[in-house]
Scaffold this motif. Structure first.
Motif, PDB file in Angstrom:
ATOM      1  N   LEU A   1       0.776  -1.240   0.000  1.00 22.59           N
ATOM      2  CA  LEU A   1       0.000   0.000   0.000  1.00 22.59           C
ATOM      3  C   LEU A   1       0.807   1.290   0.000  1.00 22.59           C
ATOM      4  O   LEU A   1       0.255   2.346  -0.319  1.00 22.59           O
ATOM      5  N   SER A   2       2.088   1.248   0.335  1.00 27.29           N
ATOM      6  CA  SER A   2       2.848   2.501   0.416  1.00 27.29           C
ATOM      7  C   SER A   2       2.852   3.299  -0.890  1.00 27.29           C
ATOM      8  O   SER A   2       2.896   4.531  -0.835  1.00 27.29           O
ATOM      9  N   PRO A   3       2.772   2.679  -2.077  1.00 30.89           N
ATOM     10  CA  PRO A   3       2.685   3.496  -3.288  1.00 30.89           C
ATOM     11  C   PRO A   3       1.444   4.402  -3.326  1.00 30.89           C
ATOM     12  O   PRO A   3       1.436   5.415  -4.021  1.00 30.89           O
ATOM     13  N   LEU A   4       0.415   4.074  -2.560  1.00 29.01           N
ATOM     14  CA  LEU A   4      -0.784   4.918  -2.534  1.00 29.01           C
ATOM     15  C   LEU A   4      -0.510   6.273  -1.896  1.00 29.01           C
ATOM     16  O   LEU A   4      -1.270   7.223  -2.100  1.00 29.01           O
ATOM     17  N   LEU A   5       0.571   6.376  -1.134  1.00 29.44           N
ATOM     18  CA  LEU A   5       0.942   7.659  -0.539  1.00 29.44           C
ATOM     19  C   LEU A   5       1.258   8.699  -1.607  1.00 29.44           C
ATOM     20  O   LEU A   5       1.179   9.894  -1.357  1.00 29.44           O
ATOM     21  N   GLU A   6       1.605   8.240  -2.806  1.00 36.97           N
ATOM     22  CA  GLU A   6       1.933   9.138  -3.911  1.00 36.97           C
ATOM     23  C   GLU A   6       0.700   9.692  -4.610  1.00 36.97           C
ATOM     24  O   GLU A   6       0.803  10.584  -5.448  1.00 36.97           O
TER      25      GLU A   6
ATOM     26  N   VAL B   1      -5.264  -3.957   3.207  1.00 36.02           N
ATOM     27  CA  VAL B   1      -6.211  -2.918   3.654  1.00 36.02           C
ATOM     28  C   VAL B   1      -6.689  -3.210   5.080  1.00 36.02           C
ATOM     29  O   VAL B   1      -6.773  -2.303   5.906  1.00 36.02           O
ATOM     30  N   LEU B   2      -6.983  -4.466   5.375  1.00 34.70           N
ATOM     31  CA  LEU B   2      -7.386  -4.821   6.739  1.00 34.70           C
ATOM     32  C   LEU B   2      -6.269  -4.489   7.730  1.00 34.70           C
ATOM     33  O   LEU B   2      -6.519  -3.931   8.798  1.00 34.70           O
ATOM     34  N   GLY B   3      -5.036  -4.824   7.378  1.00 36.32           N
ATOM     35  CA  GLY B   3      -3.903  -4.497   8.240  1.00 36.32           C
ATOM     36  C   GLY B   3      -3.736  -2.999   8.410  1.00 36.32           C
ATOM     37  O   GLY B   3      -3.473  -2.513   9.515  1.00 36.32           O
ATOM     38  N   ALA B   4      -3.911  -2.260   7.322  1.00 40.17           N
ATOM     39  CA  ALA B   4      -3.786  -0.798   7.385  1.00 40.17           C
ATOM     40  C   ALA B   4      -4.814  -0.210   8.333  1.00 40.17           C
ATOM     41  O   ALA B   4      -4.505   0.671   9.150  1.00 40.17           O
ATOM     42  N   ARG B   5      -6.032  -0.687   8.259  1.00 41.13           N
ATOM     43  CA  ARG B   5      -7.084  -0.166   9.134  1.00 41.13           C
ATOM     44  C   ARG B   5      -6.835  -0.560  10.592  1.00 41.13           C
ATOM     45  O   ARG B   5      -7.043   0.244  11.501  1.00 41.13           O
ATOM     46  N   LEU B   6      -6.377  -1.771  10.819  1.00 46.14           N
ATOM     47  CA  LEU B   6      -6.080  -2.208  12.189  1.00 46.14           C
ATOM     48  C   LEU B   6      -4.949  -1.390  12.812  1.00 46.14           C
ATOM     49  O   LEU B   6      -4.957  -1.115  14.009  1.00 46.14           O
ATOM     50  N   LEU B   7      -3.977  -1.000  11.977  1.00 49.24           N
ATOM     51  CA  LEU B   7      -2.828  -0.233  12.463  1.00 49.24           C
ATOM     52  C   LEU B   7      -3.013   1.275  12.311  1.00 49.24           C
ATOM     53  O   LEU B   7      -2.097   2.040  12.576  1.00 49.24           O
ATOM     54  N   ASP B   8      -4.206   1.684  11.860  1.00 51.77           N
ATOM     55  CA  ASP B   8      -4.530   3.101  11.650  1.00 51.77           C
ATOM     56  C   ASP B   8      -3.529   3.771  10.723  1.00 51.77           C
ATOM     57  O   ASP B   8      -3.093   4.894  10.957  1.00 51.77           O
ATOM     58  N   TRP B   9      -3.167   3.046   9.666  1.00 53.52           N
ATOM     59  CA  TRP B   9      -2.273   3.582   8.652  1.00 53.52           C
ATOM     60  C   TRP B   9      -3.106   4.262   7.590  1.00 53.52           C
ATOM     61  O   TRP B   9      -4.179   3.768   7.267  1.00 53.52           O
ATOM     62  N   PRO B  10      -2.781   5.377   7.074  1.00 55.94           N
ATOM     63  CA  PRO B  10      -1.528   6.107   7.146  1.00 55.94           C
ATOM     64  C   PRO B  10      -1.499   7.190   8.233  1.00 55.94           C
ATOM     65  O   PRO B  10      -0.516   7.912   8.350  1.00 55.94           O
TER      66      PRO B  10
ATOM     67  N   HIS C   1      -1.033   6.889  11.301  1.00 55.61           N
ATOM     68  CA  HIS C   1       0.108   6.573  12.145  1.00 55.61           C
ATOM     69  C   HIS C   1       1.103   5.776  11.291  1.00 55.61           C
ATOM     70  O   HIS C   1       0.968   4.561  11.176  1.00 55.61           O
ATOM     71  N   PRO C   2       2.074   6.461  10.700  1.00 56.48           N
ATOM     72  CA  PRO C   2       3.037   5.774   9.837  1.00 56.48           C
ATOM     73  C   PRO C   2       3.785   4.670  10.574  1.00 56.48           C
ATOM     74  O   PRO C   2       4.053   4.791  11.760  1.00 56.48           O
ATOM     75  N   LEU C   3       4.092   3.617   9.840  1.00 57.80           N
ATOM     76  CA  LEU C   3       4.857   2.510  10.421  1.00 57.80           C
ATOM     77  C   LEU C   3       6.340   2.808  10.297  1.00 57.80           C
ATOM     78  O   LEU C   3       6.784   3.484   9.394  1.00 57.80           O
TER      79      LEU C   3
END
Length: 88
Positions: A5-10, A74-83, A85-87
């Motif tokens: 998912l990090s490419p979505l930051l662009e 996406v499930l992991g991103a939501r559980l970790l409140d990304w983006p 809270h950046p990892l």
């Protein structure tokens, strides 16, 4: 998760609308019209966003294996409140 998912930051405007689109598509079992209704946007907007996701990440929600990878990320991103809270 960040590998996928990090490419979505662009993306212009950030990744939130693209993550929301993926969530809506997954919740609608891939039905883009139903996902558009959930999001309150046109089906064309959903189609555009999914293509943008595919171009940025290299993963397509239309391919079953790649869909699983995206859905898990996406499930992991939501559980970790990304983006929010950046990892590290």
């Amino acid at each position: 998760m960040t590998t996928v998912l990090s490419p979505l930051l662009e993306a212009r405007g950030g990744p939130e609308s693209l993550l929301g689109t993926l969530e809506a598509v997954f919740a609608s079992q891939g039905n883009q019209t139903a996902a558009a209704r959930r999001l309150g946007v046109s089906t064309r907007a959903v189609t555009y966003r999914l293509e943008r996701i595919r171009r940025l990440t290299g993963f397509s929600p239309d391919d079953p294996t790649q869909r699983f990878t995206l859905e898990t990320a996406v499930l992991g991103a939501r559980l970790l409140d990304w983006p929010a809270h950046p990892l590290r």
